[in-house]
Write an enzyme that holds these catalytic residues in place. Structure first.
Site, PDB file in Angstrom:
ATOM      1  N   ASP A 128     -15.102 -18.781  38.990  1.00 33.10           N
ATOM      2  CA  ASP A 128     -14.399 -17.969  38.004  1.00 33.10           C
ATOM      3  C   ASP A 128     -15.357 -17.004  37.293  1.00 33.10           C
ATOM      4  O   ASP A 128     -16.410 -17.435  36.792  1.00 33.10           O
ATOM      5  CB  ASP A 128     -13.776 -18.916  36.974  1.00 33.10           C
ATOM      6  CG  ASP A 128     -12.742 -18.243  36.105  1.00 33.10           C
ATOM      7  OD1 ASP A 128     -11.712 -17.817  36.640  1.00 33.10           O
ATOM      8  OD2 ASP A 128     -12.972 -18.142  34.883  1.00 33.10           O
ATOM      9  N   GLU A 137     -15.412 -14.734  41.855  1.00 31.22           N
ATOM     10  CA  GLU A 137     -14.448 -13.765  41.338  1.00 31.22           C
ATOM     11  C   GLU A 137     -15.250 -12.660  40.655  1.00 31.22           C
ATOM     12  O   GLU A 137     -15.776 -12.851  39.569  1.00 31.22           O
ATOM     13  CB  GLU A 137     -13.505 -14.427  40.340  1.00 31.22           C
ATOM     14  CG  GLU A 137     -12.402 -13.486  39.905  1.00 31.22           C
ATOM     15  CD  GLU A 137     -11.747 -13.887  38.600  1.00 31.22           C
ATOM     16  OE1 GLU A 137     -10.607 -13.478  38.373  1.00 31.22           O
ATOM     17  OE2 GLU A 137     -12.383 -14.595  37.793  1.00 31.22           O
TER      18      GLU A 137
END
Ligand code: TEU
Ligand code: CA
Length: 544
Positions: free
Chosen positions: A205, A259
């Site tokens: 993330d 990401e």
């Protein structure tokens, strides 16, 4: 040692994760096994045949950890505990075993730019200025700059001690201080905890945000609406990722996908060039931003812009860098409503066309749960219908303050809201997600649009995945857009050695004349094979 058969004719090192197709599960909304209204790990086990039947190789599981759920699990309270609503560690172990028994792999979400403010580290850190964990987070005795949270408002919140802490997302998501070696050590340890259980890697993330420029300059004027391009450029991000690779990842046969929110194409190789030993792949945001204006609001998109994204990506990445392909996830609207045509007439066919694009493009494809059923956006008309804090914060900051009219706000959210993708999966015409009350309402169209009525789309995904697996040219082949300026047709070749495929996609509901091969396509979403493409026709030809 690399042997010749490990290298493709065009110079790629073959790796299992380059040839893999990934399916993302957002557990809260996938399937509820015990009637409490929340999807859970046993629910994934119950529906594993659905995933396996597609032929995918890897499941990416969005956060399944203990969390107060300010951001639906992207705010983690305990990295080594399964969220009670999802089940127990025994359920996780059973899920992992079932996935392996089905011949698939599992990657999990690594959310370590920030924790929950309810994590034990933050509880200690905020307890006093001289607590040993104070330096696990980023504190200042004054508000150092004008950084804004991605979810709106200031990125600094003043705490009881009078000091301010940094949160690039919600105040309930304080940012970890990666400059502290003890933080890195603890993160690497929790990674090993899951890798030693047998998970096959991580989706990371907002991983480029981990290093902060501690001189804290204000945001430059031109990036005020896009601060992610500042946050992703901290001074030590590559040092930390290289260290993580050396100390942890390189000790296992795993895949990583970061990401890369805020990372430009030019900077992408710094993260994924295999010679640098940082990450295997990243998610590039350009494709899912083609319909966003400079202010971040929705604007109409053009096919030529989407084609240019793929062409630029291909030109920027050489054989040492491997791309990903995704057009949807839990942060984006439904693929068929965004890039296809979700009207009754064209929904099914355009969903199949989008599957054809994703599964014949160069790069590891990521499929988001429910796209294989052709699920659509819904029309939200009241703020009470939303769940996502990003939307709720925007309502508070921008509508209640009078900057946006509600109608304009809803029009924008009905295009872009993250909640479109987060509605529970309609498994049957009755809903079929839970026997109880779902945590979030299903799309009101579930009687018509669900897993059973989506069977033809599902079958098309399965055929495409089988075709990709059987043909290295569709995985590793060179990419060439043969009609970059055509306003409706997306046509490209994939070539490896002597094998070449031609993919022709009509991104419109109008019939379009296009110079197609005389032979029949080997796979299509319609039975047409003339030079004229009907609306949303998608064809794959083999040219050799
Ligand atoms: O997303 C990063 C992120 O900033 C996106 O949510 C972005 O704001 C969104 O696509 C709108 O443009 C990751 C997770 O995927 C997301 O679910 C989390 O909310 C966020 O990080 C914080 O952990
Ligand atoms: Ca449940």
């Amino acid at each position: 040692m690399q042997t010749a058969d490990m290298i493709t004719p065009n110079g790629y090192v073959r790796r299992w994760w380059k040839a893999a197709v990934v399916y993302q599960v957002y557990p809260r909304s996938f399937y509820d096994s015990n009637g409490d209204g929340i999807g859970d790990l046993r629910g994934i086990i119950a529906k594993l045949d659905h995933i396996k039947g597609l032929g995918v190789d890897v499941i990416w599981l969005s956060p399944h950890f203990d969390s107060p759920n300010a951001d639906n699990g992207y705010d983690i309270r305990d990295y080594r505990r399964v969220g009670a609503e999802f089940g127990t560690m025994a359920d996780f172990d059973d899920l992992l075993a079932a996935i392996k028994a089905a011949g698939m792999r599992l990657i999990i979400d690594l959310v370590v730019n920030h924790t929950s403010d309810e994590h034990a580290w933050f509880a200690e850190s905020r307890s006093s200025r001289d607590n040993p964990k104070r330096d696990y987070y980023i504190w200042s005795d004054h508000k150092p700059n004008d950084w804004t949270s991605i979810f709106g408002g200031s990125a600094w919140t003043q705490d009881a001690s009078g000091d301010w802490y940094l949160h690039l997302f919600d105040p309930k998501q304080p940012d970890l201080n990666w400059d502290n070696p003890a933080v890195r050590h603890d993160v690497y340890d929790l990674m090993r905890f899951w890798l030693d259980k047998g998970v096959d890697g991580f989706r990371m993330d907002v991983i480029p945000f981990i290093s902060k420029d501690k001189s804290f300059p204000d945001l430059p004027e031109d990036l005020r609406a896009k601060p992610q391009y500042v946050y992703a450029n901290g001074p030590y991000v590559h040092d930390y990722l290289h260290e993580m690779n050396r100390d942890v990842l390189s000790q296992y046969d795993v895949m990583t996908v970061g990401e890369a929110f805020g990372v430009t194409l030019v900077d992408t190789p710094k993260l994924i060039d295999e010679r640098r030993q940082e990450l295997d792949m990243i998610f590039q945001f350009a494709a899912v931003e083609v319909d966003r204006g400079p202010d971040g609001r929705w604007r109409p998109w053009r096919l030529t812009d989407l084609k240019a994204v793929f062409a630029r990506q291909d030109a920027a990445l050489d054989r040492h860098c491997w791309p990903t392909v995704f057009l949807s996830n839990h942060d984006n609207p439904r693929i068929v409503s965004r890039f296809g045509d979700d009207s009754q007439q064209w929904r099914e066919k355009s969903a199949m066309l989008l599957a054809t694009l994703i599964l014949t493009m160069k790069g590891t494809p990521f499929i988001y749960q429910g796209d294989e059923m052709g699920l659509t956006n819904r029309a939200f008309s009241d703020i009470s219908q939303f769940n996502d804090l990003w939307t709720l914060n925007a309502w508070r900051d921008e509508v209640e303050s009078g900057q946006w009219r509600p109608e304009a706000f809803f029009a924008n959210q009905n295009r872009l809201s993250r909640d479109h993708a987060r509605m529970p999966i309609p498994w049957t015409a009755e809903g079929g997600f839970t026997t109880g009350t779902p945590w979030f309402a299903l799309n009101p169209n579930f009687a018509e649009i669900n897993a059973t009525t989506g069977q033809d789309i599902y079958d098309h995904y399965a055929r495409l995945i089988a075709l990709r697996h059987a043909n290295p040219a569709l995985i590793y082949g060179d990419y060439e857009d043969i009609a970059p300026d055509h306003p409706q047709i997306f046509a490209y070749r994939r070539t490896l050695g002597d094998t070449s495929f031609l993919i022709i996609l009509n991104f419109s509901s109008e019939a379009v004349a296009f110079d197609c091969p005389a032979r029949a396509p080997i796979l299509a979403n319609d039975n047409g094979s003339t030079g004229e493409l009907a609306g949303w026709d998608a064809r794959i030809y083999r040219l050799d």
